[in-house]
Scaffold this motif. Structure first.
Motif, PDB file in Angstrom:
ATOM      1  N   LEU A  52      39.200  23.473 -28.789  1.00  0.00           N
ATOM      2  CA  LEU A  52      40.099  22.617 -28.640  1.00  0.00           C
ATOM      3  C   LEU A  52      40.729  22.941 -27.362  1.00  0.00           C
ATOM      4  N   GLU A  53      40.985  24.321 -27.051  1.00  0.00           N
ATOM      5  CA  GLU A  53      41.553  24.639 -25.774  1.00  0.00           C
ATOM      6  C   GLU A  53      40.655  24.321 -24.561  1.00  0.00           C
ATOM      7  N   ALA A  54      39.347  24.589 -24.705  1.00  0.00           N
ATOM      8  CA  ALA A  54      38.496  24.105 -23.738  1.00  0.00           C
ATOM      9  C   ALA A  54      38.539  22.592 -23.464  1.00  0.00           C
ATOM     10  N   GLY A  55      38.879  21.902 -24.374  1.00  0.00           N
ATOM     11  CA  GLY A  55      39.047  20.436 -24.318  1.00  0.00           C
ATOM     12  C   GLY A  55      40.734  19.962 -23.766  1.00  0.00           C
TER      13      GLY A  55
ATOM     14  N   THR B  96      42.385  17.189 -16.699  1.00  0.00           N
ATOM     15  CA  THR B  96      41.369  18.015 -16.490  1.00  0.00           C
ATOM     16  C   THR B  96      41.507  19.851 -16.518  1.00  0.00           C
ATOM     17  N   GLU B  97      42.940  19.866 -16.378  1.00  0.00           N
ATOM     18  CA  GLU B  97      43.203  21.608 -16.533  1.00  0.00           C
ATOM     19  C   GLU B  97      44.600  21.506 -17.209  1.00  0.00           C
ATOM     20  N   TYR B  98      44.882  22.494 -17.773  1.00  0.00           N
ATOM     21  CA  TYR B  98      46.331  22.699 -18.068  1.00  0.00           C
ATOM     22  C   TYR B  98      47.125  23.116 -17.042  1.00  0.00           C
ATOM     23  N   GLU B  99      48.213  22.515 -16.583  1.00  0.00           N
ATOM     24  CA  GLU B  99      49.119  22.364 -15.315  1.00  0.00           C
ATOM     25  C   GLU B  99      50.241  23.622 -15.457  1.00  0.00           C
ATOM     26  N   GLY B 100      50.606  23.838 -16.632  1.00  0.00           N
ATOM     27  CA  GLY B 100      51.578  24.687 -17.085  1.00  0.00           C
ATOM     28  C   GLY B 100      51.168  25.829 -18.074  1.00  0.00           C
ATOM     29  N   THR B 101      52.176  26.768 -18.460  1.00  0.00           N
ATOM     30  CA  THR B 101      51.886  27.707 -19.442  1.00  0.00           C
ATOM     31  C   THR B 101      52.180  27.487 -20.564  1.00  0.00           C
ATOM     32  N   THR B 102      53.088  26.930 -21.045  1.00  0.00           N
ATOM     33  CA  THR B 102      53.908  26.658 -22.195  1.00  0.00           C
ATOM     34  C   THR B 102      53.883  25.129 -22.874  1.00  0.00           C
ATOM     35  N   LEU B 103      54.110  25.079 -24.236  1.00  0.00           N
ATOM     36  CA  LEU B 103      53.998  23.764 -24.881  1.00  0.00           C
ATOM     37  C   LEU B 103      54.880  22.777 -24.236  1.00  0.00           C
ATOM     38  N   ARG B 104      56.054  23.233 -23.939  1.00  0.00           N
ATOM     39  CA  ARG B 104      56.972  22.284 -23.450  1.00  0.00           C
ATOM     40  C   ARG B 104      56.397  21.774 -21.918  1.00  0.00           C
ATOM     41  N   GLU B 105      55.755  22.524 -21.364  1.00  0.00           N
ATOM     42  CA  GLU B 105      55.198  22.137 -20.030  1.00  0.00           C
ATOM     43  C   GLU B 105      54.168  21.256 -20.108  1.00  0.00           C
ATOM     44  N   HIS B 106      53.392  21.526 -21.161  1.00  0.00           N
ATOM     45  CA  HIS B 106      52.021  20.453 -21.363  1.00  0.00           C
ATOM     46  C   HIS B 106      52.579  19.164 -21.802  1.00  0.00           C
ATOM     47  N   LEU B 107      53.804  19.128 -22.256  1.00  0.00           N
ATOM     48  CA  LEU B 107      54.369  17.714 -22.750  1.00  0.00           C
ATOM     49  C   LEU B 107      55.230  17.196 -21.739  1.00  0.00           C
ATOM     50  N   GLY B 108      55.601  18.024 -20.562  1.00  0.00           N
ATOM     51  CA  GLY B 108      56.481  17.375 -19.640  1.00  0.00           C
ATOM     52  C   GLY B 108      57.976  17.451 -19.949  1.00  0.00           C
ATOM     53  N   LEU B 109      58.249  18.430 -21.067  1.00  0.00           N
ATOM     54  CA  LEU B 109      59.694  18.376 -21.653  1.00  0.00           C
ATOM     55  C   LEU B 109      60.500  19.851 -21.086  1.00  0.00           C
TER      56      LEU B 109
ATOM     57  N   ASP C 282      46.833  19.408 -26.135  1.00  0.00           N
ATOM     58  CA  ASP C 282      48.279  19.929 -25.767  1.00  0.00           C
ATOM     59  C   ASP C 282      48.558  20.973 -26.867  1.00  0.00           C
ATOM     60  N   ALA C 283      48.103  20.906 -28.165  1.00  0.00           N
ATOM     61  CA  ALA C 283      48.346  21.703 -29.476  1.00  0.00           C
ATOM     62  C   ALA C 283      47.389  21.650 -30.510  1.00  0.00           C
TER      63      ALA C 283
ATOM     64  N   LEU D  50      45.980  33.031 -34.356  1.00  0.00           N
ATOM     65  CA  LEU D  50      45.102  32.002 -33.182  1.00  0.00           C
ATOM     66  C   LEU D  50      45.761  32.319 -31.888  1.00  0.00           C
ATOM     67  N   ALA D  51      47.171  32.690 -31.742  1.00  0.00           N
ATOM     68  CA  ALA D  51      47.592  32.879 -30.448  1.00  0.00           C
ATOM     69  C   ALA D  51      46.806  33.749 -29.580  1.00  0.00           C
ATOM     70  N   ALA D  52      46.587  35.047 -30.572  1.00  0.00           N
ATOM     71  CA  ALA D  52      45.883  36.163 -29.828  1.00  0.00           C
ATOM     72  C   ALA D  52      44.582  35.972 -29.336  1.00  0.00           C
ATOM     73  N   VAL D  53      43.976  34.976 -29.841  1.00  0.00           N
ATOM     74  CA  VAL D  53      42.589  34.478 -29.357  1.00  0.00           C
ATOM     75  C   VAL D  53      42.376  32.996 -28.526  1.00  0.00           C
ATOM     76  N   THR D  54      43.707  32.707 -27.996  1.00  0.00           N
ATOM     77  CA  THR D  54      43.761  31.545 -26.937  1.00  0.00           C
ATOM     78  C   THR D  54      44.809  32.013 -25.974  1.00  0.00           C
ATOM     79  N   GLU D  55      45.001  31.091 -24.931  1.00  0.00           N
ATOM     80  CA  GLU D  55      45.829  31.291 -23.687  1.00  0.00           C
ATOM     81  C   GLU D  55      46.693  30.370 -23.482  1.00  0.00           C
ATOM     82  N   ARG D  56      46.589  29.078 -23.672  1.00  0.00           N
ATOM     83  CA  ARG D  56      47.146  28.004 -23.254  1.00  0.00           C
ATOM     84  C   ARG D  56      47.493  26.940 -24.302  1.00  0.00           C
ATOM     85  N   ILE D  57      46.742  26.780 -25.195  1.00  0.00           N
ATOM     86  CA  ILE D  57      46.718  25.588 -26.254  1.00  0.00           C
ATOM     87  C   ILE D  57      48.213  25.767 -26.909  1.00  0.00           C
ATOM     88  N   GLY D  58      49.135  24.994 -27.243  1.00  0.00           N
ATOM     89  CA  GLY D  58      50.225  25.001 -27.975  1.00  0.00           C
ATOM     90  C   GLY D  58      49.789  25.288 -29.661  1.00  0.00           C
TER      91      GLY D  58
END
Lengths: 447, 447
Positions: free
Chosen positions: B46-49, B419-432, B52-53, B88-96
């Protein structure tokens, strides 16, 4: 000839070092409590050192110390252990993961479910440190005006343990068939509904998690009072003991093992691991100097408060750099006063040094070279004072690295510590059996 | 020209697939709910895809369905979300990482602390799906004889939200100084004691965790009732909507955004993501055949029970392989009956097929090729029906892999998905925005 007895080693992290000056030590990570990358590095080093477990304390409120001391303490905040340990499980393979969880300020269904989940996620490495919560301020964060009385807390804890272990036994180990052909996922005949109704708790069940990998996660306790020892003797598989003079430790060890036997348990199935701050040096003098340096980092204005409480007199009037004057008896705690005076006399400490010792960490410590530390641990192991230690590090990463790189190899050379993990679960590390399911006999019963 | 609006995608995992036949699908992992290695593989895909979360549902009891159906369901047990997501947080980098947690059967101090810990551990990727718990059986696992009434649950939820967010604001963002030189670890002037005393809750505070990386973890809700919509409008930043016909979705979208505006909020700061089961095929017919295959894996003896409940009549008397007969009106739920009849007529389903449809997953679905699925999603996005979707997969890993490998690239080609995560936080992914601390103005206020 039987194999020599071996030490079990837990790493007690509260959250990272118990010493309140630790974060100021040269080279220490002041942000380690709140940095997952730092914590990952620490636990991976402990696993390289073949530790039985990473053991995390917990607090459900700010520590109840004066703000003047609290603002100087890195222990002011900490991660929730049941949130941190799953993350650490994902970056380790073998080391056990013991989380503290209160029986006073939790629901047993949540506790059973979270530890069962952690045990599955870690493939059998979870342990539950059962505490009744000593800090009365916790009550105020959970809707109460007053902390529950000591006796009532222990009564609830005993019932809570019965409920949680009963919930872990909700499903037989072979309840989940997952037979795609017949479409049967699990067998309802292998589910038990607890229907617990007790003096303190009412919980129907079943748990909505399969039986844990270890049957039950490891049960850990640290109670030192009579009620605490009895609860431990009846239920605990690892006891975090107070340390202290070896004669006291032997008496505690004998008492708890005898209580366990009297409760019908195999005394070998309750492992007693005193806590000890271990400070490593190239010489004994160098190690003592490290300890003195660490204590010196405790600010005097917070340390003198700790000393005043211990002595029952206002110690601010004393000459900080003189010896401790004679202290009259007061109505205050006799044991605290006598202990403080004994440390001052034995180590020839000034008022300032004594205050900083007590304000930093006044409990049991082993300070020396890898050889003298191994000597001391071996003596404890071989003279009925312990089954191992819950090691506390003076600061991180340096103090932890020194233990793993210097003390562990010395213990291994002596044949009193493992050189490789032999099993995969925390119970296997400790040589403890997998509990039977009280509701379902299985083939395991024949083992 | 402004950039085109983009979809937000959550992966709704309950625990892994919502369809009760999913575990029997050829090639599916029947043990995925209870296997950390499987779940790690899924979230990394899902993170490769660029999702957002990862969004995890929760249940505080066995699902309250007849045992005949329950024993055929892989949803009978699931990990505690707040134990799984840190791993799951420990094995991923960006996904919410969105975890469901009940306001009815929890203490707010625990909820605040666990989500704050998860937000730190994941470096700002935590979200809290605020639920009041619909399953009345949960009450019996938490010491109650009866489930709390709907209105009272929502009243408590609103106050619970105030307490949790207030606890997250216990410390100013710059409260922790960690000045080794002066020995000051944190500044007590930058700590707020909540002292909440309300109709339902009494919590002193402060939280013993630093302010979360995101200020507050993302607030998610799924309430569809009037009380649920209002709570969402006042507090939610992501709404899990019911899907359904696009006209209904547009009405829901407009209603919730209008309620948010009426509550003084920026309607752009509440993202509405309907749930949709997405089945991908090389042709529309192939996708429909997959769906039919999946539904056929729901056992008839459990499916017919679901259909009988929906229709309000005993459907076991009908010819399973004939068309649905005319159904008289009864005192039972009118909407459920009408919906079932409409599906049968529209898709020309036999009684068996209808029963298996409803017994598997009767909610909103998108079934087609990557192009037709993208067409449908784009229409929803561009005509005011949604801000994205909470995607459900028909089975894993195959159904998930097909979405990531085939649908995501099509959405990206159209410029309606990152096509790529632009931010690092879940809020940034969602533009919040990152919420202000209600007790401490900081330099961030000027941003």
């Amino acid at each position: 000839m039987p194999a020599p007895r071996r030490l079990h080693l837990g790493a007690f992290m509260r959250p990272v070092s118990i010493h309140t000056g630790a974060w100021r030590y040269p080279g220490a990570w002041p942000d380690a409590n709140f940095s997952f990358p730092r914590l990952r590095t620490l636990i991976q080093k402990l696993e390289a050192g073949k530790f039985d477990a990473f053991f995390m304390a917990d607090h459900l409120a700010l520590l109840n110390m004066p703000i003047e001391a609290l603002r100087r303490s890195h222990t002011v905040t900490s991660f929730d252990p049941l949130t941190l340990l799953p993350a650490l499980a994902a970056v380790t393979e073998r080391i056990g993961l013991i989380a503290t969880a209160s029986t006073t300020y939790n629901d047993p269904y949540h506790v059973a479910r979270k530890f069962a989940s952690l045990d599955h996620i870690s493939n059998g490495r979870a342990g539950w440190n059962v505490v009744t919560t000593a800090n009365p301020d916790a009550a105020l964060n959970f809707g109460h005006d007053e902390h529950m009385a000591h006796g009532e807390r222990y009564k609830r804890a005993r019932e809570f343990y019965d409920v949680v272990t009963g919930l872990w036994d909700s499903f037989a180990d072979d309840a989940f068939i997952r037979d795609a052909e017949s479409g049967i996922f699990w067998d309802p005949a292998k589910m038990h509904v607890l229907n617990h109704v007790g003096a303190e708790l009412k919980v129907r069940g079943p748990l909505n998690v399969a039986r844990p990998v270890q049957g039950w996660p490891l049960i850990v306790q640290a109670g030192a009072s009579d009620a605490g020892r009895q609860l431990a003797a009846e239920t605990a598989e690892m006891v975090f003991a107070a340390g202290g003079p070896i004669a006291d430790a032997r008496a505690f060890y004998a008492d708890v093992k005898a209580r366990a036997a009297a409760a019908g348990r195999n005394p070998d199935h309750i492992k007693i691991l005193p806590g000890a701050l271990v400070v490593v040096g190239d010489t004994v003098e160098a190690a003592k100097a490290k300890r003195a340096k660490l204590d010196s980092l405790v600010h005097y204005e917070s340390a003198i408060g700790s000393l005043s409480i211990a002595l029952g007199v206002d110690a601010r009037a004393f000459d900080p750099d003189g010896p401790l004057p004679d202290i009259p008896e007061t109505e205050h705690s006799k044991s605290g006063r006598e202990r403080a005076i004994a440390i001052a006399r034995r180590e020839n400490l000034t008022v300032r040094q004594l205050a900083q010792r007590l304000g930093g960490y006044g409990g049991a410590a082993i300070v020396g070279t890898p050889q003298t530390i191994a000597d001391e641990m071996q003596e404890w192991l071989e003279t009925g004072a312990c089954d191992g230690f819950n090691v506390m590090f003076p600061y991180v990463p340096g103090g932890l690295d020194e233990f793993v790189d210097q003390v562990v190899p010395e213990l291994q050379r002596r044949g009193i510590f493992r050189t490789e993990y032999e099993g995969t679960t925390l119970r296997e590390h400790l040589g403890l059996p997998r509990p039977e399911n009280r509701f379902f006999a299985t083939a395991r019963a024949a083992e």
